[in-house]
Motif scaffolding. Structure first.
Motif, PDB file in Angstrom:
ATOM      1  N   MET A 380       0.820  -1.206   0.000  1.00 51.48           N
ATOM      2  CA  MET A 380       0.000   0.000   0.000  1.00 51.48           C
ATOM      3  C   MET A 380       0.858   1.262   0.000  1.00 51.48           C
ATOM      4  SD  MET A 380      -3.027  -0.824  -0.381  1.00 51.48           S
ATOM      5  CE  MET A 380      -3.616   0.859  -0.252  1.00 51.48           C
ATOM      6  N   THR A 381       2.030   1.199   0.618  1.00 48.66           N
ATOM      7  CA  THR A 381       2.934   2.363   0.590  1.00 48.66           C
ATOM      8  C   THR A 381       3.382   2.634  -0.836  1.00 48.66           C
ATOM      9  OG1 THR A 381       3.699   1.858   2.832  1.00 48.66           O
ATOM     10  CG2 THR A 381       5.089   3.282   1.487  1.00 48.66           C
ATOM     11  N   VAL A 382       3.667   1.581  -1.588  1.00 48.82           N
ATOM     12  CA  VAL A 382       4.068   1.749  -2.996  1.00 48.82           C
ATOM     13  C   VAL A 382       2.922   2.334  -3.814  1.00 48.82           C
ATOM     14  CG1 VAL A 382       4.831   0.543  -5.075  1.00 48.82           C
ATOM     15  CG2 VAL A 382       5.737  -0.112  -2.839  1.00 48.82           C
ATOM     16  N   VAL A 383       1.708   1.792  -3.585  1.00 47.13           N
ATOM     17  CA  VAL A 383       0.550   2.296  -4.334  1.00 47.13           C
ATOM     18  C   VAL A 383       0.314   3.776  -4.026  1.00 47.13           C
ATOM     19  CG1 VAL A 383      -1.944   2.076  -4.631  1.00 47.13           C
ATOM     20  CG2 VAL A 383      -0.531   0.029  -4.479  1.00 47.13           C
ATOM     21  N   ARG A 384       0.425   4.136  -2.726  1.00 46.45           N
ATOM     22  CA  ARG A 384       0.238   5.541  -2.367  1.00 46.45           C
ATOM     23  C   ARG A 384       1.273   6.426  -3.044  1.00 46.45           C
ATOM     24  NH1 ARG A 384       0.062   6.182   3.974  1.00 46.45           N
ATOM     25  NH2 ARG A 384      -0.092   8.374   3.319  1.00 46.45           N
ATOM     26  N   GLY A 385       2.491   5.940  -3.143  1.00 47.12           N
ATOM     27  CA  GLY A 385       3.532   6.731  -3.809  1.00 47.12           C
ATOM     28  C   GLY A 385       3.220   6.981  -5.271  1.00 47.12           C
ATOM     29  N   TYR A 386       2.773   5.947  -5.966  1.00 50.98           N
ATOM     30  CA  TYR A 386       2.454   6.116  -7.376  1.00 50.98           C
ATOM     31  C   TYR A 386       1.225   6.996  -7.564  1.00 50.98           C
ATOM     32  CZ  TYR A 386       5.950   2.935  -9.240  1.00 50.98           C
ATOM     33  OH  TYR A 386       7.130   2.356  -9.615  1.00 50.98           O
ATOM     34  N   VAL A 387       0.228   6.884  -6.681  1.00 48.41           N
ATOM     35  CA  VAL A 387      -0.934   7.755  -6.788  1.00 48.41           C
ATOM     36  C   VAL A 387      -0.519   9.206  -6.586  1.00 48.41           C
ATOM     37  CG1 VAL A 387      -3.118   8.384  -5.694  1.00 48.41           C
ATOM     38  CG2 VAL A 387      -2.598   5.992  -6.126  1.00 48.41           C
ATOM     39  N   SER A 388       0.369   9.463  -5.611  1.00 44.44           N
ATOM     40  CA  SER A 388       0.853  10.824  -5.404  1.00 44.44           C
ATOM     41  C   SER A 388       1.590  11.340  -6.637  1.00 44.44           C
ATOM     42  CB  SER A 388       1.775  10.869  -4.178  1.00 44.44           C
ATOM     43  OG  SER A 388       1.067  10.502  -3.012  1.00 44.44           O
ATOM     44  N   MET A 389       2.379  10.471  -7.272  1.00 43.09           N
ATOM     45  CA  MET A 389       3.107  10.872  -8.483  1.00 43.09           C
ATOM     46  C   MET A 389       2.139  11.176  -9.619  1.00 43.09           C
ATOM     47  SD  MET A 389       6.184   8.099  -8.207  1.00 43.09           S
ATOM     48  CE  MET A 389       6.966   8.550  -9.756  1.00 43.09           C
ATOM     49  N   ARG A 403      -7.761  11.974 -14.949  1.00 50.67           N
ATOM     50  CA  ARG A 403      -7.776  12.961 -13.872  1.00 50.67           C
ATOM     51  C   ARG A 403      -8.948  12.742 -12.929  1.00 50.67           C
ATOM     52  NH1 ARG A 403      -5.946  16.310 -18.133  1.00 50.67           N
ATOM     53  NH2 ARG A 403      -8.098  16.995 -18.597  1.00 50.67           N
ATOM     54  N   LYS A 404     -10.093  12.249 -13.456  1.00 54.51           N
ATOM     55  CA  LYS A 404     -11.230  11.954 -12.589  1.00 54.51           C
ATOM     56  C   LYS A 404     -11.001  10.681 -11.758  1.00 54.51           C
ATOM     57  CE  LYS A 404     -14.716  14.145 -15.525  1.00 54.51           C
ATOM     58  NZ  LYS A 404     -15.960  13.927 -16.330  1.00 54.51           N
ATOM     59  N   ALA A 405     -10.253   9.749 -12.306  1.00 52.31           N
ATOM     60  CA  ALA A 405     -10.049   8.468 -11.601  1.00 52.31           C
ATOM     61  C   ALA A 405      -9.026   8.588 -10.477  1.00 52.31           C
ATOM     62  CB  ALA A 405      -9.600   7.401 -12.597  1.00 52.31           C
ATOM     63  N   VAL A 406      -8.010   9.450 -10.632  1.00 46.73           N
ATOM     64  CA  VAL A 406      -6.945   9.520  -9.633  1.00 46.73           C
ATOM     65  C   VAL A 406      -7.465   9.902  -8.249  1.00 46.73           C
ATOM     66  CG1 VAL A 406      -4.889  10.832  -8.954  1.00 46.73           C
ATOM     67  CG2 VAL A 406      -5.063   9.907 -11.246  1.00 46.73           C
ATOM     68  N   ALA A 411      -8.515   8.213  -2.652  1.00 43.86           N
ATOM     69  CA  ALA A 411      -9.414   8.068  -1.490  1.00 43.86           C
ATOM     70  C   ALA A 411      -9.482   6.618  -1.037  1.00 43.86           C
ATOM     71  CB  ALA A 411     -10.801   8.592  -1.844  1.00 43.86           C
ATOM     72  N   LYS A 412      -9.579   5.714  -1.988  1.00 43.02           N
ATOM     73  CA  LYS A 412      -9.651   4.302  -1.633  1.00 43.02           C
ATOM     74  C   LYS A 412      -8.344   3.811  -1.026  1.00 43.02           C
ATOM     75  CE  LYS A 412     -13.848   3.883  -2.873  1.00 43.02           C
ATOM     76  NZ  LYS A 412     -14.896   3.743  -1.818  1.00 43.02           N
ATOM     77  N   VAL A 413      -7.233   4.343  -1.529  1.00 42.11           N
ATOM     78  CA  VAL A 413      -5.941   3.985  -0.942  1.00 42.11           C
ATOM     79  C   VAL A 413      -5.870   4.458   0.501  1.00 42.11           C
ATOM     80  CG1 VAL A 413      -3.468   4.485  -1.015  1.00 42.11           C
ATOM     81  CG2 VAL A 413      -4.675   3.854  -3.099  1.00 42.11           C
ATOM     82  N   MET A 414      -6.396   5.664   0.764  1.00 41.31           N
ATOM     83  CA  MET A 414      -6.404   6.165   2.134  1.00 41.31           C
ATOM     84  C   MET A 414      -7.310   5.310   3.029  1.00 41.31           C
ATOM     85  SD  MET A 414      -4.302   8.616   2.239  1.00 41.31           S
ATOM     86  CE  MET A 414      -4.716   9.316   3.822  1.00 41.31           C
ATOM     87  N   GLU A 415      -8.442   4.849   2.483  1.00 40.83           N
ATOM     88  CA  GLU A 415      -9.317   3.971   3.247  1.00 40.83           C
ATOM     89  C   GLU A 415      -8.603   2.663   3.591  1.00 40.83           C
ATOM     90  OE1 GLU A 415     -13.035   3.328   1.366  1.00 40.83           O
ATOM     91  OE2 GLU A 415     -13.561   5.457   1.287  1.00 40.83           O
ATOM     92  N   MET A 416      -7.911   2.113   2.592  1.00 40.04           N
ATOM     93  CA  MET A 416      -7.165   0.871   2.844  1.00 40.04           C
ATOM     94  C   MET A 416      -6.059   1.089   3.868  1.00 40.04           C
ATOM     95  SD  MET A 416      -8.259  -1.800   1.313  1.00 40.04           S
ATOM     96  CE  MET A 416      -6.795  -2.802   1.484  1.00 40.04           C
ATOM     97  N   ASN A 417      -5.408   2.225   3.787  1.00 39.01           N
ATOM     98  CA  ASN A 417      -4.339   2.504   4.749  1.00 39.01           C
ATOM     99  C   ASN A 417      -4.905   2.657   6.167  1.00 39.01           C
ATOM    100  OD1 ASN A 417      -1.417   3.287   5.132  1.00 39.01           O
ATOM    101  ND2 ASN A 417      -2.420   5.107   5.986  1.00 39.01           N
ATOM    102  N   ALA A 418      -6.093   3.318   6.273  1.00 42.15           N
ATOM    103  CA  ALA A 418      -6.725   3.453   7.596  1.00 42.15           C
ATOM    104  C   ALA A 418      -7.126   2.090   8.137  1.00 42.15           C
ATOM    105  CB  ALA A 418      -7.942   4.375   7.490  1.00 42.15           C
ATOM    106  N   LEU A 419      -7.616   1.213   7.262  1.00 42.73           N
ATOM    107  CA  LEU A 419      -7.994  -0.137   7.690  1.00 42.73           C
ATOM    108  C   LEU A 419      -6.775  -0.912   8.191  1.00 42.73           C
ATOM    109  CD1 LEU A 419     -10.129  -2.347   7.932  1.00 42.73           C
ATOM    110  CD2 LEU A 419      -9.663  -2.953   5.542  1.00 42.73           C
ATOM    111  N   ILE A 420      -5.661  -0.778   7.504  1.00 45.86           N
ATOM    112  CA  ILE A 420      -4.429  -1.451   7.931  1.00 45.86           C
ATOM    113  C   ILE A 420      -3.967  -0.923   9.284  1.00 45.86           C
ATOM    114  CG2 ILE A 420      -1.986  -1.769   7.386  1.00 45.86           C
ATOM    115  CD1 ILE A 420      -2.814  -1.736   4.401  1.00 45.86           C
ATOM    116  N   GLU A 421      -4.069   0.429   9.458  1.00 45.78           N
ATOM    117  CA  GLU A 421      -3.683   1.012  10.747  1.00 45.78           C
ATOM    118  C   GLU A 421      -4.559   0.489  11.875  1.00 45.78           C
ATOM    119  OE1 GLU A 421      -1.199   2.907  11.554  1.00 45.78           O
ATOM    120  OE2 GLU A 421      -0.405   3.067   9.507  1.00 45.78           O
ATOM    121  N   GLN A 422      -5.859   0.328  11.598  1.00 50.13           N
ATOM    122  CA  GLN A 422      -6.760  -0.203  12.621  1.00 50.13           C
ATOM    123  C   GLN A 422      -6.404  -1.658  12.968  1.00 50.13           C
ATOM    124  OE1 GLN A 422     -10.771   0.359  11.306  1.00 50.13           O
ATOM    125  NE2 GLN A 422     -10.631   2.602  11.344  1.00 50.13           N
ATOM    126  N   MET A 423      -6.043  -2.442  11.966  1.00 50.39           N
ATOM    127  CA  MET A 423      -5.615  -3.823  12.226  1.00 50.39           C
ATOM    128  C   MET A 423      -4.376  -3.848  13.112  1.00 50.39           C
ATOM    129  SD  MET A 423      -6.219  -5.418   8.414  1.00 50.39           S
ATOM    130  CE  MET A 423      -5.451  -6.978   8.829  1.00 50.39           C
TER     131      MET A 423
END
Length: 487
Positions: A380-389, A403-406, A411-423
């Motif tokens: 997920m860290t890699v995915v977040r990096g590419y989304v930021s790029m 541009r509409k999809a990014v 947002a979904k990457v952030m949701e997944m990251n929050a879920l991982i943090e909760q785990m």
């Protein structure tokens, strides 16, 4: 008065004869070393009691006098040997006791033959020596039994103290009789001492063969402790092994037994106290022929054993107790009592089994959360990096649809990251590595100001923190660091 005196003497003699016969029967049933020593002692005492009326009928006899003295000293000596059967003496002590026995028998024989017409003072001194020797033989076991009874189960304690009390009273009667002289030769005094001696007969008897009703009365003092023990077995024992060890110890106390053991459905020994593995194997080999439970044959040098089933879900286990050299005879009362106790033990073992399974499930869940969260965090860290790029245009210009999809992907990457943090937080919470602190927060330009209700030890600026709303458990502030405390 003379008739009453003779009747009291005859009843006392009969009482000690019956007592001796009871100990012989006890030895015949179990053939133990301790039973043999006690049988010899009390039979010798019965001989002394029986020779008194005989000499009254036929007159004084030198042979009977010598036999009376020897039997009397032998009775005391074998009380000491009875004590040695289960509370061993040193070899030097046994040698000294044997030498004292020989000397006392010789002195007694001389008092009957050579010193029969000596002065009153000499006769009293000789009689006192005989009584002192007998008191040494029996006095040491009296003290030893009394001290050893402390901390024992109530049944064993009562039996050992009954034996101590019985022989202590006999010593007192003999010493008073010798030192009292003519003052205790009146018919009334003789009747009183004979009746006291007669009253001691049942006291000594219950020390080696107490009836079931008396054993239940002795156990009444432990009933509250037993109820607490059963509650402990059913609620507070954390593992099956610990529960089995506690259950075996209480089974031993419950019946005043020498040993106790628990065997699982596979025949493996779970717990044992006061009985070794070889003896358990021997008992269980006999047990296979009697699947419904009950009394087993006596082990060499020990009493009978009781084995009752434990109806476990994986099969039938067994709970057993064994009698020893100084434990009560077992009968239907003890079998029924042990069967009732076995039901509580079975419930406790089943409860502990469920608890252990739940604990294993919790451990596996925590391990899964740790493993899954850490394995997902890297990708997920890699995915977040590419989304930021993509959002920053570092990977080139995107068309309108891209541009509409990014933003959606971000947002979904952030949701997944929050879920991982909760785990991760859930795993830390179960491991005790995550501390929850009640606090008030207020947002500011530089982040959130944490206001703790009380000074918190172990919390300092720079420590990672996540803030949740106490009302609904939602995250107020994402993962970050405490920058400063509000005053």
């Amino acid at each position: 008065m003379i008739l009453a005196e003779r009747l009291a003497q005859d009843l006392t003699a009969l009482g000690f004869i019956l007592l001796g016969a009871a100990t012989v029967w006890e030895w015949y049933r179990y053939r133990g070393k301790a039973q043999a020593m006690l049988a010899i002692s009390l039979v010798s005492l019965a001989v002394v009691a029986a020779l008194g009326p005989i000499q009254t009928l036929i007159g004084q006899s030198t042979v009977l006098g010598v036999l009376t003295v020897v039997a009397f000293e032998v009775s005391g000596y074998f009380v000491l040997r009875f004590r040695d059967a289960f509370l061993p003496l040193s070899n030097r002590a046994l040698q000294a006791a044997t030498a004292l026995l020989i000397v006392s028998c010789l002195v007694g024989a001389a008092s009957v033959t050579v010193l029969a017409n000596a002065d009153r003072a000499v006769v009293t001194a000789v009689g006192l020596e005989i009584i002192v020797a007998w008191s040494i033989f029996t006095g040491e076991p009296i003290v030893r039994f009394w001290l050893a009874s402390r901390g024992m189960p109530s049944v064993q304690k009562a039996r050992m103290r009954a034996l101590s009390f019985g022989f202590a009273v006999l010593i007192a009667i003999l010493v008073v009789d010798v030192l009292g002289g003519s003052a205790l030769q009146s018919p009334l005094a003789i009747i009183i001492t004979q009746l006291i001696a007669l009253a001691i007969v049942p006291v000594i008897y219950v020390s080696f063969a107490p009836p079931g009703l008396l054993r239940r009365i002795w156990r009444m003092g432990e009933e509250s402790e037993l109820r607490s023990a059963i509650q402990d077995l059913l609620i507070f024992s954390p593992t099956r092994q610990e529960l089995a060890e506690k259950a075996a110890g209480w089974a031993r106390r419950l019946l005043g037994a020498e040993g106790a053991f628990i065997v699982d459905s596979q025949g493996a020994l779970m717990a044992n106290v006061g009985v070794n593995r070889g003896e358990v194997d021997e008992i269980m080999s006999v047990r296979k022929a009697e699947p419904d439970g009950g009394l087993e044959r006596a082990l060499p040098g020990r009493g009978a054993a009781i084995v009752v089933p434990l109806r476990l879900t994986e099969g039938t286990g067994h709970l057993g107790v064994t009698a020893g050299t100084f434990t009560p005879l077992f009968g239907s009362d003890e079998v029924n009592q042990l069967q009732g106790y076995a039901s509580a033990v079975t419930a406790g073992l089943e409860r502990a089994k469920v608890t252990e399974r739940l604990a294993a499930i919790e451990r596996n869940k925590t391990q899964f959360l740790n493993l899954a969260s850490h394995e997902l965090r890297g990708p997920m860290t890699v995915v977040r990096g590419y989304v930021s790029m993509l959002e920053g245009g570092l990977l080139g210009d995107l068309n309108e649809r891209g541009r509409k999809a990014v933003p959606v992907i971000s947002a979904k990457v952030m949701e997944m990251n929050a879920l991982i943090e909760q785990m991760i937080e859930a795993a830390r919470l179960e491991d005790g590595a995550l501390m929850l602190r009640p606090a008030e927060i207020e947002r500011s330009g530089e982040g959130a100001i944490v206001r703790f209700a009380e000074p918190e030890m172990g919390v300092s600026p720079g420590q990672a923190c996540v803030v949740y709303d106490a009302a609904n458990g939602s995250r107020v502030l994402g993962g970050g660091f405490i920058r400063r405390f509000a005053s």
